[in-house]
Design an enzyme around this catalytic site. Structure first.
Site, mmCIF file in Angstrom:
data_model
loop_
_atom_site.group_PDB
_atom_site.id
_atom_site.type_symbol
_atom_site.label_atom_id
_atom_site.label_comp_id
_atom_site.label_asym_id
_atom_site.label_seq_id
_atom_site.Cartn_x
_atom_site.Cartn_y
_atom_site.Cartn_z
ATOM 1 N N ARG A 95 -24.325 -2.642 11.304
ATOM 2 C CA ARG A 95 -23.509 -1.396 11.100
ATOM 3 C C ARG A 95 -22.791 -1.617 12.621
ATOM 4 O O ARG A 95 -21.346 -1.329 12.389
ATOM 5 C CB ARG A 95 -23.934 0.021 11.322
ATOM 6 C CG ARG A 95 -23.112 0.907 11.236
ATOM 7 C CD ARG A 95 -23.666 2.254 10.709
ATOM 8 N NE ARG A 95 -24.874 2.717 10.677
ATOM 9 C CZ ARG A 95 -25.648 3.150 12.038
ATOM 10 N NH1 ARG A 95 -24.804 3.212 13.137
ATOM 11 N NH2 ARG A 95 -26.686 3.440 12.191
ATOM 12 N N TYR A 106 3.016 5.706 4.220
ATOM 13 C CA TYR A 106 2.011 5.350 3.071
ATOM 14 C C TYR A 106 1.381 6.791 2.621
ATOM 15 O O TYR A 106 0.929 7.440 3.534
ATOM 16 C CB TYR A 106 1.124 4.406 3.568
ATOM 17 C CG TYR A 106 0.126 3.958 2.360
ATOM 18 C CD1 TYR A 106 0.343 3.615 1.155
ATOM 19 C CD2 TYR A 106 -1.116 4.423 2.693
ATOM 20 C CE1 TYR A 106 -0.784 3.465 0.255
ATOM 21 C CE2 TYR A 106 -2.261 4.304 1.866
ATOM 22 C CZ TYR A 106 -1.969 3.821 0.596
ATOM 23 O OH TYR A 106 -3.090 3.724 -0.221
ATOM 24 N N ASP A 142 1.822 0.425 11.261
ATOM 25 C CA ASP A 142 1.246 -0.153 10.225
ATOM 26 C C ASP A 142 2.241 -1.233 9.724
ATOM 27 O O ASP A 142 3.226 -1.080 9.272
ATOM 28 C CB ASP A 142 1.194 0.993 9.051
ATOM 29 C CG ASP A 142 0.628 0.402 7.559
ATOM 30 O OD1 ASP A 142 0.429 -0.763 7.643
ATOM 31 O OD2 ASP A 142 -0.206 1.168 7.010
ATOM 32 N N LYS A 174 -4.289 -6.562 1.566
ATOM 33 C CA LYS A 174 -3.144 -7.026 0.992
ATOM 34 C C LYS A 174 -3.108 -8.362 1.507
ATOM 35 O O LYS A 174 -3.885 -9.236 0.929
ATOM 36 C CB LYS A 174 -2.020 -6.116 1.730
ATOM 37 C CG LYS A 174 -2.479 -4.398 1.153
ATOM 38 C CD LYS A 174 -2.322 -4.017 -0.347
ATOM 39 C CE LYS A 174 -3.088 -2.688 -0.496
ATOM 40 N NZ LYS A 174 -3.052 -1.661 0.349
HETATM 41 C C1 LIG Z 1 1.171 0.187 3.990
HETATM 42 C C2 LIG Z 1 -0.040 0.539 3.587
HETATM 43 N N1 LIG Z 1 -1.060 1.201 4.486
HETATM 44 C C3 LIG Z 1 -2.258 1.502 4.319
HETATM 45 C C4 LIG Z 1 -2.781 1.304 3.076
HETATM 46 C C5 LIG Z 1 -4.342 1.685 2.865
HETATM 47 O O1 LIG Z 1 -5.056 0.489 2.796
HETATM 48 P P1 LIG Z 1 -6.333 0.653 1.833
HETATM 49 O O2 LIG Z 1 -6.062 0.656 0.561
HETATM 50 O O3 LIG Z 1 -6.967 -1.021 2.328
HETATM 51 O O4 LIG Z 1 -7.241 1.653 2.406
HETATM 52 C C6 LIG Z 1 -1.987 0.641 2.054
HETATM 53 C C7 LIG Z 1 -2.664 0.520 0.812
HETATM 54 O O5 LIG Z 1 -1.996 0.290 -0.419
HETATM 55 C C8 LIG Z 1 -0.522 0.458 2.269
HETATM 56 O O6 LIG Z 1 0.104 -0.061 1.388
#
Ligand SMILES: Cc1ncc(COP(=O)(O)O)c(C=O)c1O
Length: 376
Positions: A48, A100, A174, A199
């Site tokens: 962990r 997001y 992000d 992604k």
């Molecule tokens: C721009 C962006 N940030 C964060 C996330 C969240 O990531 P996760 O789905 O891996 O939790 C996503 C998911 O689609 C995203 O497109």
């Protein structure tokens, strides 16, 4: 400094000293032996807290992002959760109005009782961001290009604004859509970068994961580390291994995604049944000049609005044969999504908008698929 193509393959890897294996082994052991004196000489005690596969991925991500340190989590949103957990009740956060949607849920639903104040602003307008800053502001969250409207934030301007406010504000970007291949927020003065490694970084739609990379030591990074150690949002060794395997080819994949997306954006922009195309690579995109300055190409994501409203958009998605109707992004296969349906009734996304994750198929085949789907 090594180029990203080299770093992506070598950073965080080594020949396995026990076997000579070139491809790293997966360390499933949850626990590691202490020395007779009680120390952990190899730095691992319990999975962990840390694990060799996780440590390799963190080293690799810090290197390709140009940061000093990285933490990897069990999802992109686990990173957001750990960061928000590091804030104090009464702290103020500034985030993009088209952030997001999952971040809004973390702040509003998970931390609703926390007493955070949040201003959602148009991040493309630095004056709006400046006006939102208060003495309690601790975090400015940016996302560029943004999901799903592909808005572009001037990262250097945001970093400068935070610096001028006396160092009490941490800035984060992000960078999921851009990846470290196309954009380096840390070089522009942003404090930390987060990615949903689900992604492009992992790249094959088979891992859920997240990463946080920092330019310098700071309290929110340390609190995120503590939150993970005690809270347990850790990725599995196999997931870390899969992400590493994906990163091997990241620079080449992202370049091909970007080339395909540019061709599709131009095709859609000239199509009579398309109202608007949101792609920062198009000269007519409002964020094009900034994107051209802070990105080396424009990425594999785009969205477009279909003439005729929601029904027309749903019809186009329904008629696609190659584009798969599914959420998420960054895999080899192309995906199409009616974003407003996913985001639910409170969505701010236009009802006639379709989002594309442009894959690695031949662009002629992708254009033919969309052309047929738009023809009805
Ligand atoms: C721009 C962006 N940030 C964060 C996330 C969240 O990531 P996760 O789905 O891996 O939790 C996503 C998911 O689609 C995203 O497109």
């Amino acid at each position: 400094m090594m180029k990203i193509e080299t770093c992506a393959i070598h950073a965080g890897r080594r020949i396995d000293p026990a076997t000579g294996a070139v491809t790293p082994p997966i360390h499933l052991s949850t626990t590691f032996e202490r020395n007779p004196d009680g120390e952990y000489p190899l730095g691992f005690s319990y999975s962990r807290e840390n694990n060799p596969n996780r440590a390799s991925l963190e080293t690799c991500l810090a290197a390709i992002e140009g940061g000093t340190e990285a933490l990897v989590f069990s999802s992109g949103l686990a990173v957001a959760t750990a960061l928000v957990q590091g804030l104090e009740p009464g702290d103020h956060v500034i985030a993009p109005d088209d952030v997001y949607w999952g971040l809004r849920k973390v702040i509003g639903a998970v931390f609703g009782k926390w007493g955070l104040a949040t201003s959602y602003v148009d991040m493309t307008q630095p004056d709006e961001v400046r006006a939102a800053i208060r003495t309690e502001t601790r975090l400015i969250w940016t996302e560029t290009p943004s999901n799903p409207l592909m808005k572009v934030t001037d990262l250097a301007a945001i970093a400068d604004m935070a610096r001028r406010s006396g160092g009490r504000i941490v800035t984060i970007c992000d960078g999921t859509f851009a990846t470290p291949v196309l954009q380096h927020p840390l070089d522009l003065g942003i404090d930390m970068v987060t990615h949903s490694t689900t992604k492009y970084l992992s790249g094959h739609s088979d891992v859920v994961g997240g990463a946080l990379i920092t330019r310098h030591p700071n309290y929110l990074f340390e609190r995120a580390r503590t939150s993970q150690h005690y809270g347990g949002a850790v990725p599995s060794p196999f997931d870390c291994w899969l992400s590493m395997r994906g990163i091997d080819t990241l620079p080449y994949r992202v370049r091909a995604h970007s080339e395909n997306a540019m061709l599709l954006a131009r095709f859609l922009a000239s199509h009579a049944d398309v109202e608007t195309v949101h792609y920062p690579g198009l000269e007519c995109h409002p964020g094009h000049a900034i994107a051209a300055r802070q990105m080396s190409a424009f990425g594999g994501m785009l969205s477009f609005q279909v003439r005729g409203g929601k029904e027309a958009a749903m019809g186009v998605a329904a008629r696609c044969r190659l584009f798969i109707r599914a959420t998420s992004l960054g895999g080899a296969h192309s995906l199409i999504e009616h974003r407003a349906s996913v985001e639910g009734p409170q969505t701010r996304t236009p009802q006639n908008l379709l989002r594309l994750s442009v894959g690695l198929e031949h662009p002629d085949d992708l254009i033919e698929d969309l052309s047929r789907a738009l023809a009805g």
